[in-house]
Design an enzyme around this catalytic site. Structure first.
Site, mmCIF file in Angstrom:
data_model
loop_
_atom_site.group_PDB
_atom_site.id
_atom_site.type_symbol
_atom_site.label_atom_id
_atom_site.label_comp_id
_atom_site.label_asym_id
_atom_site.label_seq_id
_atom_site.Cartn_x
_atom_site.Cartn_y
_atom_site.Cartn_z
ATOM 1 N N GLY A 187 0.803 -1.223 0.000
ATOM 2 C CA GLY A 187 0.000 0.000 0.000
ATOM 3 C C GLY A 187 0.829 1.263 0.000
ATOM 4 O O GLY A 187 1.702 1.417 0.837
ATOM 5 N N SER A 188 0.571 2.190 -0.895
ATOM 6 C CA SER A 188 1.423 3.362 -1.004
ATOM 7 C C SER A 188 0.868 4.350 -2.030
ATOM 8 O O SER A 188 -0.278 4.258 -2.445
ATOM 9 C CB SER A 188 2.838 2.929 -1.396
ATOM 10 O OG SER A 188 2.773 2.028 -2.481
ATOM 11 N N ARG A 189 1.739 5.269 -2.451
ATOM 12 C CA ARG A 189 1.308 6.323 -3.363
ATOM 13 C C ARG A 189 2.513 6.810 -4.162
ATOM 14 O O ARG A 189 3.648 6.782 -3.690
ATOM 15 C CB ARG A 189 0.716 7.451 -2.532
ATOM 16 C CG ARG A 189 0.514 8.782 -3.230
ATOM 17 C CD ARG A 189 -0.133 9.767 -2.269
ATOM 18 N NE ARG A 189 0.113 11.144 -2.638
ATOM 19 C CZ ARG A 189 -0.352 12.180 -1.960
ATOM 20 N NH1 ARG A 189 -1.077 11.986 -0.879
ATOM 21 N NH2 ARG A 189 -0.092 13.410 -2.359
#
Length: 219
Positions: A187-189
């Site tokens: 999970g990240s951006r």
């Protein structure tokens, strides 16, 4: 479709745990059959969730120097003009793509060229959609200078679940558009900063595919 190398060690550990738990349950515990098979189902599901996270699709990138490609699979959560204070120190168009744990997490270069700047920043682990995650979370900043002299900045940002950012580039490297440059676990951006006036073709909440979806175009 293949399994990304970043997942090899984690998947081996997960597989060992699944086998060990089920061996102990089926051999040593006097549970009803339905309980044994419930444990089996839950542990296999757990392993498959981790397995899908490290999937690495194989495809041909359609390179185009007049286009900016999405660096990751995910959803566009930000399109706005903002001040980029680390490298350009002026106004840029920011496009941010959020990756959930079920997305492919391979990171690909949105443009081709030479890496003119790279820096890793230790930091916090705010949720990836938090406004301050771009400047306060663990992150890397990469700037690629294209053949036409235009520089594009993109930033890997760790989220609340992402505790490790991986990168495979350094300053001076020549990279092709759509090539793999990193990976962020769980999970990240990724943020992209483009020159003001760049034509943005992506829309808010649009689902993207890394190395395939066109985010913006040069006029």
């Amino acid at each position: 479709m293949t399994i990304h190398r970043e997942g090899y060690k984690i998947l081996l550990v997960a597989l060992f745990l699944v086998l060990a738990i089920n061996h102990a349950v089926f051999r040593w515990l006097s549970w009803p059959d339905w309980a044994d098979y419930t444990v089996l189902g839950v542990t296999v599901f757990f392993f498959l969730v981790i397995l899908q996270f490290f999937r690495n699709p194989i495809f041909t990138v359609s390179k185009n120097p007049k286009q900016i490609l999405a660096p990751v699979d995910g959803k566009v959560v930000v399109i706005e003009n903002t001040h980029e204070g680390e490298y350009f120190k002026d106004e840029r168009i920011q496009v941010s793509i959020f990756m959930s744990p079920v997305n492919v997490h391979v990171n690909r270069t949105p443009v081709g060229g030479v890496v003119s700047y790279f820096k890793y920043h230790a930091g916090k682990y705010l949720v990836a959609w938090h406004p301050k995650s771009s400047t306060e979370n663990e992150r890397t900043t990469t700037v690629v200078k294209m053949e036409n002299g235009v520089e594009v900045l993109f930033r890997q940002i760790a989220g609340a679940l992402a505790k490790r950012i991986c990168w495979y580039i350094k300053e001076g490297d020549a990279i092709e558009q759509g090539a793999e440059f990193g990976f962020i676990k769980f999970g990240s951006r990724v943020d992209i900063f483009l020159p003001v006036g760049t034509k943005i073709v992506a829309e808010l909440n649009q689902v993207t595919k890394g190395g395939r979806t066109v985010i913006a175009e040069w006029s």
